[in-house]
Write a protein that holds these residues in place. Structure first.
Motif, PDB file in Angstrom:
ATOM      1  N   ARG A 250       0.925  -1.351   0.033  1.00  0.00           N
ATOM      2  CA  ARG A 250       0.012   0.049  -0.102  1.00  0.00           C
ATOM      3  C   ARG A 250       0.845   1.294   0.239  1.00  0.00           C
ATOM      4  O   ARG A 250       0.539   2.261  -0.458  1.00  0.00           O
ATOM      5  N   VAL A 251       1.956   1.081   0.716  1.00  0.00           N
ATOM      6  CA  VAL A 251       3.005   2.461   0.495  1.00  0.00           C
ATOM      7  C   VAL A 251       3.158   2.593  -1.084  1.00  0.00           C
ATOM      8  O   VAL A 251       3.502   3.800  -1.360  1.00  0.00           O
ATOM      9  N   GLY A 252       3.540   1.503  -1.663  1.00  0.00           N
ATOM     10  CA  GLY A 252       3.635   1.840  -3.000  1.00  0.00           C
ATOM     11  C   GLY A 252       2.596   2.345  -3.798  1.00  0.00           C
ATOM     12  O   GLY A 252       2.831   3.331  -4.894  1.00  0.00           O
ATOM     13  N   TYR A 253       1.531   2.161  -3.474  1.00  0.00           N
ATOM     14  CA  TYR A 253       0.166   2.673  -4.013  1.00  0.00           C
ATOM     15  C   TYR A 253       0.193   4.256  -3.584  1.00  0.00           C
ATOM     16  O   TYR A 253      -0.174   5.056  -4.431  1.00  0.00           O
ATOM     17  N   LEU A 254       0.513   4.574  -2.565  1.00  0.00           N
ATOM     18  CA  LEU A 254       0.784   5.818  -1.973  1.00  0.00           C
ATOM     19  C   LEU A 254       1.691   6.632  -2.782  1.00  0.00           C
ATOM     20  O   LEU A 254       1.478   7.856  -3.363  1.00  0.00           O
ATOM     21  N   LEU A 255       2.823   6.223  -3.116  1.00  0.00           N
ATOM     22  CA  LEU A 255       3.824   6.784  -4.018  1.00  0.00           C
ATOM     23  C   LEU A 255       3.419   7.022  -5.327  1.00  0.00           C
ATOM     24  O   LEU A 255       3.614   7.956  -6.110  1.00  0.00           O
ATOM     25  N   GLY A 256       2.646   5.840  -5.943  1.00  0.00           N
ATOM     26  CA  GLY A 256       1.931   5.952  -7.160  1.00  0.00           C
ATOM     27  C   GLY A 256       1.125   7.028  -7.236  1.00  0.00           C
ATOM     28  O   GLY A 256       0.824   7.629  -8.257  1.00  0.00           O
ATOM     29  N   GLY A 257       0.292   6.966  -6.188  1.00  0.00           N
ATOM     30  CA  GLY A 257      -1.032   7.907  -6.268  1.00  0.00           C
ATOM     31  C   GLY A 257      -0.646   9.220  -6.018  1.00  0.00           C
ATOM     32  O   GLY A 257      -1.486  10.123  -6.794  1.00  0.00           O
ATOM     33  N   ALA A 258       0.455   9.811  -5.740  1.00  0.00           N
ATOM     34  CA  ALA A 258       0.978  10.928  -5.478  1.00  0.00           C
ATOM     35  C   ALA A 258       1.111  11.540  -6.850  1.00  0.00           C
ATOM     36  O   ALA A 258       1.200  12.744  -6.861  1.00  0.00           O
ATOM     37  N   VAL A 259       1.432  10.943  -7.831  1.00  0.00           N
ATOM     38  CA  VAL A 259       1.550  11.269  -8.987  1.00  0.00           C
ATOM     39  C   VAL A 259       0.362  12.073  -9.641  1.00  0.00           C
ATOM     40  O   VAL A 259       0.259  13.407  -9.977  1.00  0.00           O
ATOM     41  N   VAL A 260      -0.918  11.668  -9.400  1.00  0.00           N
ATOM     42  CA  VAL A 260      -2.149  12.252  -9.763  1.00  0.00           C
ATOM     43  C   VAL A 260      -2.518  13.381  -8.768  1.00  0.00           C
ATOM     44  O   VAL A 260      -2.997  14.254  -9.044  1.00  0.00           O
ATOM     45  N   ILE A 261      -2.331  12.936  -7.741  1.00  0.00           N
ATOM     46  CA  ILE A 261      -2.842  13.700  -6.286  1.00  0.00           C
ATOM     47  C   ILE A 261      -1.984  15.043  -6.315  1.00  0.00           C
ATOM     48  O   ILE A 261      -2.685  16.337  -6.136  1.00  0.00           O
ATOM     49  N   GLU A 262      -0.609  15.105  -6.530  1.00  0.00           N
ATOM     50  CA  GLU A 262       0.126  16.367  -6.672  1.00  0.00           C
ATOM     51  C   GLU A 262      -0.053  17.276  -7.888  1.00  0.00           C
ATOM     52  O   GLU A 262      -0.193  18.274  -7.719  1.00  0.00           O
ATOM     53  N   THR A 263      -0.661  16.538  -8.900  1.00  0.00           N
ATOM     54  CA  THR A 263      -1.249  17.321 -10.110  1.00  0.00           C
ATOM     55  C   THR A 263      -2.387  17.796  -9.940  1.00  0.00           C
ATOM     56  O   THR A 263      -2.636  19.133 -10.298  1.00  0.00           O
ATOM     57  N   ILE A 264      -3.475  17.372  -9.093  1.00  0.00           N
ATOM     58  CA  ILE A 264      -4.590  17.875  -9.042  1.00  0.00           C
ATOM     59  C   ILE A 264      -4.670  18.874  -7.902  1.00  0.00           C
ATOM     60  O   ILE A 264      -5.124  20.155  -8.064  1.00  0.00           O
ATOM     61  N   PHE A 265      -3.736  18.969  -6.863  1.00  0.00           N
ATOM     62  CA  PHE A 265      -3.518  20.075  -5.925  1.00  0.00           C
ATOM     63  C   PHE A 265      -1.988  20.801  -6.283  1.00  0.00           C
ATOM     64  O   PHE A 265      -2.086  21.754  -5.544  1.00  0.00           O
ATOM     65  N   ALA A 266      -1.741  20.709  -7.319  1.00  0.00           N
ATOM     66  CA  ALA A 266      -0.581  21.455  -7.765  1.00  0.00           C
ATOM     67  C   ALA A 266       0.442  21.772  -6.837  1.00  0.00           C
ATOM     68  O   ALA A 266       0.918  22.678  -6.615  1.00  0.00           O
ATOM     69  N   LEU A 267       0.961  20.579  -6.073  1.00  0.00           N
ATOM     70  CA  LEU A 267       2.065  20.337  -5.375  1.00  0.00           C
ATOM     71  C   LEU A 267       3.175  20.123  -6.284  1.00  0.00           C
ATOM     72  O   LEU A 267       3.511  19.146  -7.123  1.00  0.00           O
ATOM     73  N   PRO A 268       4.332  20.791  -5.893  1.00  0.00           N
ATOM     74  CA  PRO A 268       5.766  20.727  -6.642  1.00  0.00           C
ATOM     75  C   PRO A 268       6.237  19.507  -6.095  1.00  0.00           C
ATOM     76  O   PRO A 268       7.612  19.622  -5.635  1.00  0.00           O
TER      77      PRO A 268
END
Length: 319
Positions: A250-268
């Motif tokens: 699940r930590v791997g899922y979190l790392l992979g999900g950060a790709v989309v979530i950071e784009t949605i919230f404009a996180l650098p």
């Protein structure tokens, strides 16, 4: 302790071919992709054929693939991820800037997921087949099916745009304002954590139910031990072995999900930088970011393996 060290050494040695395979896979995919680093460096058609050929020759892009791969691995071993063809800056500098934010987001999401899973998983197990158990199982089933990006959009609509409690985008450095940092990462972390928390809740509940039905639990209760002592001292530790295994994935899922979530919230962070590198055709940056994320995933699973070994005495005795 000696057994733990031996198994740790074996796990580390087994990760070496895995990491080499990841590096080879990333290298081959980028070399056979339609992206041309020379075209990206000169912004598409703003260069002559002679300039493109000179760029490829200067950067070794016309060398045989085995030579390019050997040079690529040699540079990686020295911490050199290459230079961005867009910004002309070392890729390692971009990673050093973006990685801390992604780590913060992942750890915060992991913390939220673990807390929610323990609270609701234990509650469901202790109230088995009663209304709290049925309600938690129903909600967790919906959480497993909900994608992180959809949860993120709902949270933005409800809590950011509608409620005004959190910013819709942007990042505040922790050193500037802890409250601002927590506000800027709260919705992204919750968006990442809820699907993970839902899955872990179901696993914690199942493991707890199986452990509560064992003979030693009935014996302890029959001997007069308070239920809180039995659950906290014995049942919980044994029941968390299986969820601990799933946690690494699940930590791997979190790392992979950060790709989309950071784009949605404009996180650098790593995810947003990776998306921008793909759009710009910046092959060196894409390689560096993907390899860094893959290495992070492998290291997290190594840590989880060690924790699993520590938490399971029977596994140490068999080893």
């Amino acid at each position: 302790m000696i057994v733990v060290v031996r198994m740790l050494v074996r796990r580390v040695l087994s990760l070496i071919p895995l990491l080499l395979g990841v590096v080879l896979f990333v290298f081959v995919v980028m070399r056979f992709s339609p992206t041309d680093p020379a075209m990206a460096a000169f912004d598409g058609g703003n260069a002559t054929q002679a300039q493109l050929e000179k760029f490829r020759q200067d950067n070794g892009l016309d060398d045989p693939l085995p030579v390019q791969y050997g040079r690529f691995v040699w540079r990686l071993l020295h911490g050199d991820f290459g230079t961005s063809v867009i910004t002309k800056q070392p890729v390692s500098d971009s990673i050093a800037t973006a990685l801390p934010l992604t780590v913060q987001l992942t750890l915060l999401g992991l913390f939220i997921a673990i807390v929610l899973a323990l609270v609701f998983g234990l509650t469901a197990a202790l109230f088995r087949d009663r209304w709290p158990d049925h309600l938690i199982r129903l909600v967790s089933l919906g959480g497993v099916a909900a994608p992180a990006f959809w949860v993120a959009l709902l949270l933005i609509e409800w809590l950011a745009v509608g409620g005004g409690l959190f910013p819709t985008s942007g990042y505040v450095n922790m050193n500037d304002s802890f409250g601002g940092w927590l506000q800027s990462l709260a919705l992204p972390a919750i968006s990442l954590s809820l699907p993970v928390a839902a899955q872990l809740t179901r696993i914690v509940r199942t493991s707890m139910v199986e452990e509560l039905d064992r003979d030693y639990v009935r014996t302890a209760r029959g001997g007069g031990l308070p239920p809180l002592v039995v659950v906290g001292r014995n049942v919980l530790r044994n029941a968390l072995i299986n969820p601990l295994t799933v946690l690494g994935l699940r930590v791997g899922y979190l790392l992979g999900g950060a790709v989309v979530i950071e784009t949605i919230f404009a996180l650098p962070g790593m995810g947003r930088n990776l998306i921008e590198a793909v759009k710009d055709g910046d092959a060196s940056k894409v390689q560096g970011f993907v390899i860094t994320i893959a290495v992070g995933f492998v290291l997290v699973n190594l840590i989880v393996d060690v924790l699993y070994l520590v938490a399971n005495p029977r596994l140490r005795s068999r080893s």
